[in-house]
Design an enzyme around this catalytic site. Structure first.
Site, PDB file in Angstrom:
ATOM      1  N   HIS A   1       0.825  -1.213   0.000  1.00 31.98           N
ATOM      2  CA  HIS A   1       0.000   0.000   0.000  1.00 31.98           C
ATOM      3  C   HIS A   1       0.855   1.257   0.000  1.00 31.98           C
ATOM      4  CE1 HIS A   1      -3.229  -2.834   0.869  1.00 31.98           C
ATOM      5  NE2 HIS A   1      -3.947  -1.955   0.211  1.00 31.98           N
TER       6      HIS A   1
ATOM      7  N   ARG B   1     -10.256   4.609  -0.543  1.00 36.39           N
ATOM      8  CA  ARG B   1      -9.750   3.684   0.486  1.00 36.39           C
ATOM      9  C   ARG B   1      -9.882   4.385   1.846  1.00 36.39           C
ATOM     10  NH1 ARG B   1      -5.757   2.499  -3.886  1.00 36.39           N
ATOM     11  NH2 ARG B   1      -5.622   0.237  -4.119  1.00 36.39           N
TER      12      ARG B   1
ATOM     13  N   ARG C   1     -15.306   2.814  -0.094  1.00 38.25           N
ATOM     14  CA  ARG C   1     -15.073   1.443   0.369  1.00 38.25           C
ATOM     15  C   ARG C   1     -15.047   1.446   1.891  1.00 38.25           C
ATOM     16  NH1 ARG C   1      -9.791  -1.821  -1.377  1.00 38.25           N
ATOM     17  NH2 ARG C   1      -8.773  -0.500   0.158  1.00 38.25           N
TER      18      ARG C   1
ATOM     19  N   GLU D   1     -11.724  -9.709  -4.918  1.00 34.39           N
ATOM     20  CA  GLU D   1     -10.273  -9.732  -4.691  1.00 34.39           C
ATOM     21  C   GLU D   1      -9.811 -11.011  -4.012  1.00 34.39           C
ATOM     22  OE1 GLU D   1      -9.242  -6.169  -2.545  1.00 34.39           O
ATOM     23  OE2 GLU D   1     -10.914  -6.374  -1.167  1.00 34.39           O
TER      24      GLU D   1
ATOM     25  N   ASN E   1      -4.843  -6.290  -7.035  1.00 32.41           N
ATOM     26  CA  ASN E   1      -3.670  -6.367  -6.142  1.00 32.41           C
ATOM     27  C   ASN E   1      -3.809  -7.549  -5.191  1.00 32.41           C
ATOM     28  OD1 ASN E   1      -3.101  -3.942  -7.358  1.00 32.41           O
ATOM     29  ND2 ASN E   1      -3.868  -2.715  -5.661  1.00 32.41           N
ATOM     30  N   ASP E   2      -4.970  -7.633  -4.561  1.00 36.39           N
ATOM     31  CA  ASP E   2      -5.179  -8.751  -3.645  1.00 36.39           C
ATOM     32  C   ASP E   2      -5.481 -10.039  -4.394  1.00 36.39           C
ATOM     33  OD1 ASP E   2      -4.737  -7.933  -0.973  1.00 36.39           O
ATOM     34  OD2 ASP E   2      -6.443  -6.588  -1.178  1.00 36.39           O
TER      35      ASP E   2
ATOM     36  N   ARG F   1       1.755  -9.660  -1.027  1.00 30.61           N
ATOM     37  CA  ARG F   1       2.143  -8.395  -1.673  1.00 30.61           C
ATOM     38  C   ARG F   1       3.347  -7.788  -0.988  1.00 30.61           C
ATOM     39  NH1 ARG F   1      -3.657  -5.298  -1.652  1.00 30.61           N
ATOM     40  NH2 ARG F   1      -2.471  -3.475  -2.231  1.00 30.61           N
TER      41      ARG F   1
ATOM     42  N   CYS G   1     -10.212  -1.841 -10.138  1.00 27.50           N
ATOM     43  CA  CYS G   1      -9.596  -0.718  -9.412  1.00 27.50           C
ATOM     44  C   CYS G   1      -8.219  -1.086  -8.858  1.00 27.50           C
ATOM     45  CB  CYS G   1     -10.505  -0.212  -8.296  1.00 27.50           C
ATOM     46  SG  CYS G   1     -10.838  -1.455  -7.053  1.00 27.50           S
TER      47      CYS G   1
HETATM   48  C1  PEP Z   1      -6.847  -4.376  -4.711  1.00 24.62           C
HETATM   49  O1  PEP Z   1      -6.678  -5.284  -3.902  1.00 24.62           O
HETATM   50  O2  PEP Z   1      -6.557  -4.448  -5.912  1.00 24.62           O
HETATM   51  C2  PEP Z   1      -7.428  -3.099  -4.260  1.00 24.62           C
HETATM   52  C3  PEP Z   1      -7.807  -2.172  -5.119  1.00 24.62           C
HETATM   53  O3  PEP Z   1      -7.495  -2.888  -2.916  1.00 24.62           O
HETATM   54  P1  PEP Z   1      -6.209  -2.525  -2.023  1.00 24.62           P
HETATM   55  O4  PEP Z   1      -5.050  -2.282  -2.949  1.00 24.62           O
HETATM   56  O5  PEP Z   1      -6.557  -1.330  -1.230  1.00 24.62           O
HETATM   57  O6  PEP Z   1      -6.050  -3.748  -1.196  1.00 24.62           O
HETATM   58 MG    MG Z   2      -7.558  -5.101  -1.940  1.00 20.17          MG
END
Ligand code: PEP
Ligand code: MG
Length: 540
Positions: A188, A295, A332, A430, A453-454, A464, A501
């Protein structure tokens, strides 16, 4: 000249002096300040904050150990407001032109030494409380990294690693870039650097030495390279690269007001992701079609156990809704946990607690969650607001979320507060579980957004935040692309909309694929919006 290679996290060129971020600074430095008014304002804010903290400490202590024992916190509040105390502190700032931390430390010493504590009945025998409140003020003042650095010139921030909550406080224009020894590109922290458009490089390792503090560095965020004490020809080359990058960015400005449409007429919405109210301005500047992901967990950070109230959150969400007018704002619900721990939940344990995140925490902290839902619902009376839930893995969770939204609505009805009764509810896709049950989920909710991402970390079994396994974190892995296609079809079959996203949304070599499979919206960081629009408009 020393050249070091790391991993690129956020593009751009930054040139400035290196300033090291130290998380704990026990020693209070004496720093000469040009802008004394700014120091007085900092002091004023710290005092307000200290009063807030002391009030809640008083209430907590009164409940636990009785009012008589809580009196120390009452005395300390009086010290913060004491005219003599304040005169002593502010005169150091104004007359000696010194920083607020140092002024508080020295002012406290004089206050005690001049025997004022003995003269004043309320603090007689309570020197320890004067010292305690002084430490509190100094801590508040230096909680913010900007204040710790206290240099007027813009700088390149260097650190071992940065927490997301620290990155959140980057002051655009002052922190020109950041370079760290450790970290991963999909953390993040990295995402926040990209959101703020700050050139950043991580993973420089121990080659990034403390001795480099104060030296000039060039951060080449395109290549993942830094040059310490660059020679003349490198400096000229990099300045040229910086200017060309600026020209490219300025050139993109001409796309403002234009549609996100391909040559053959296919449309896709482009929205922006944000992490706080300070990013709204860059969304407006970017000409994004709305906020595709807010977020909200960052609102809870950097404040110990002091949670944001319904009113505080309502103002933030309302401000976002009003700023965007009729354009959508997807709020969110807080996605704490993993690399985004908050004290209120369980201290730093969450960092190690794999899977204790998002709605799972919300369900365990119902009161906190209802506070957030009420704030979001109230904001829906002021714009095009919808709510999305993170880390959903089951239909039971969706049912619980819906019943809590209903409960929050009932509470607002009782309080006679306005909100949109038809508010749209969505889920982040996710987790592989969410992909597998996306058809069923699409019958229950109004819209979806793929968090690549997740989804990448949970599908490919690679955290990550794990540097060693970083090479396995491949957002374009065929398994991921197949999942995105499946989810999109499932959601569309139920007549609902789907966006992406996660960071993959900004990868321009994927845009054509996303349009082809019918993704309805891509939500990227504000600095990436216009480059994505350009790409879309070039596609046949
Ligand atoms: C993701 O997981 O892609 C996402 C947009 O949420 P975050 O990056 O805040 O976990
Ligand atoms: Mg996420």
């Amino acid at each position: 000249m020393i050249t070091l290679m790391g991993k690129k996290v956020s593009e751009g060129i930054a040139i400035g002096k290196i300033s090291f971020f130290k998380r704990t600074t026990k020693e209070v430095k004496q720093i000469y300040v040009k802008d004394v008014e700014k120091e007085i304002t900092r002091l004023q804010r710290a005092k307000e904050r200290a009063i807030q903290e002391l009030k809640s400490l008083y209430n907590e202590a009164a409940a636990e150990v009785g009012e008589a024992n809580a009196v120390a916190f009452e005395i300390q509040q009086k010290v913060v407001n004491d005219d003599d105390f304040n005169r002593m502190v502010t005169s150091i700032i104004l007359e000696s032109k010194l920083n607020a931390e140092y002024a508080v430390m020295e002012g406290t010493k004089s206050f005690i030494e001049e025997g004022l504590t003995a003269e004043k009945g309320y603090i007689s025998g309570h020197e320890i409380d004067v010292k305690d409140v002084s430490t509190r003020l100094i801590n508040i003042l230096s909680r913010n990294w900007r204040d710790k650095l206290l240099i007027d010139e813009p700088f390149v921030l260097a650190a071992n690693e940065l927490y997301p909550s620290e990155t959140m406080q980057f002051e655009q224009g002052k922190a020109l870039g950041f370079i760290t020894r450790y970290g991963t590109i999909n953390s993040h922290t990295a995402i926040l650097a990209r959101t703020k458009g700050i050139p950043a490089i991580i993973g420089l390792g121990d080659a990034l030495k403390d001795d480099y503090a104060g030296k000039t560095v060039i951060v080449d965020g395109f290549e993942g390279k830094i040059y310490i004490e660059p020679d003349y020809s490198t400096l000229t080359k990099m300045q040229f690269k910086q200017d060309s990058n600026l020209a490219v960015t300025q050139n993109l400005e001409r796309l403002k007001g234009k549609e996100n449409v391909t040559q053959s007429g296919q449309r896709i919405d482009v929205c922006a992701n944000i992490g706080g109210k300070e990013d709204i301005e860059s969304v407006l500047r970017s000409d994004a079609g709305g906020i595709g992901l807010f977020r909200t967990e960052f609102i809870y950070m950097n404040r110990g156990k002091n949670m944001p109230s319904e009113e505080e959150q309502y103002k933030i969400y309302k401000n976002a809704a009003e700023a965007m007018g009729t354009q959508p704002v997807v709020l969110r619900t807080a996605d704490f946990g993993d690399d985004k721990p908050i004290d209120f939940v369980s201290g730093n344990d969450q960092v190690e607690t794999f899977g204790y995140r998002g709605v799972r925490i919300s369900l365990d902290k119902e009161e906190m969650f209802l506070t957030q839902l009420k704030a979001m619902l109230r904001a829906s009376a002021h714009g095009n607001v919808s709510i999305i839930f993170p880390m959903i893995t089951s239909l039971e969770e969706i049912a619980k979320m819906k019943s809590l939204v209903k409960k929050a609505m009932d509470m607002l009805d009782y309080e006679k507060q306005d909100y949109n009764k038809e508010i749209r509810l969505g889920a982040m896709i996710e987790t592989p579980a969410a992909v597998m049950i996306s058809s069923e989920m699409a019958r229950e909710l109004d819209f979806f957004s793929i968090g690549t991402n997740d989804l990448t970390q949970f599908t490919l079994a690679v955290s990550r935040n794990n540097e060693k396994a970083a090479k396995y974190y491949d957002q374009k892995h065929p398994a991921l692309l197949k999942m995105i296609r499946i989810v999109t079809n499932n959601v569309h079959l139920e007549g609902k909309k789907i966006s992406i996203c996660g960071d993959l949304a900004a990868e321009l070599d994927m845009t054509e694929f996303f349009i082809k499979i019918g993704i309805d919206e891509l939500s990227v960081t504000p600095p990436q919006v216009l480059a994505l629009r350009k790409k879309i408009r070039e596609i046949q």
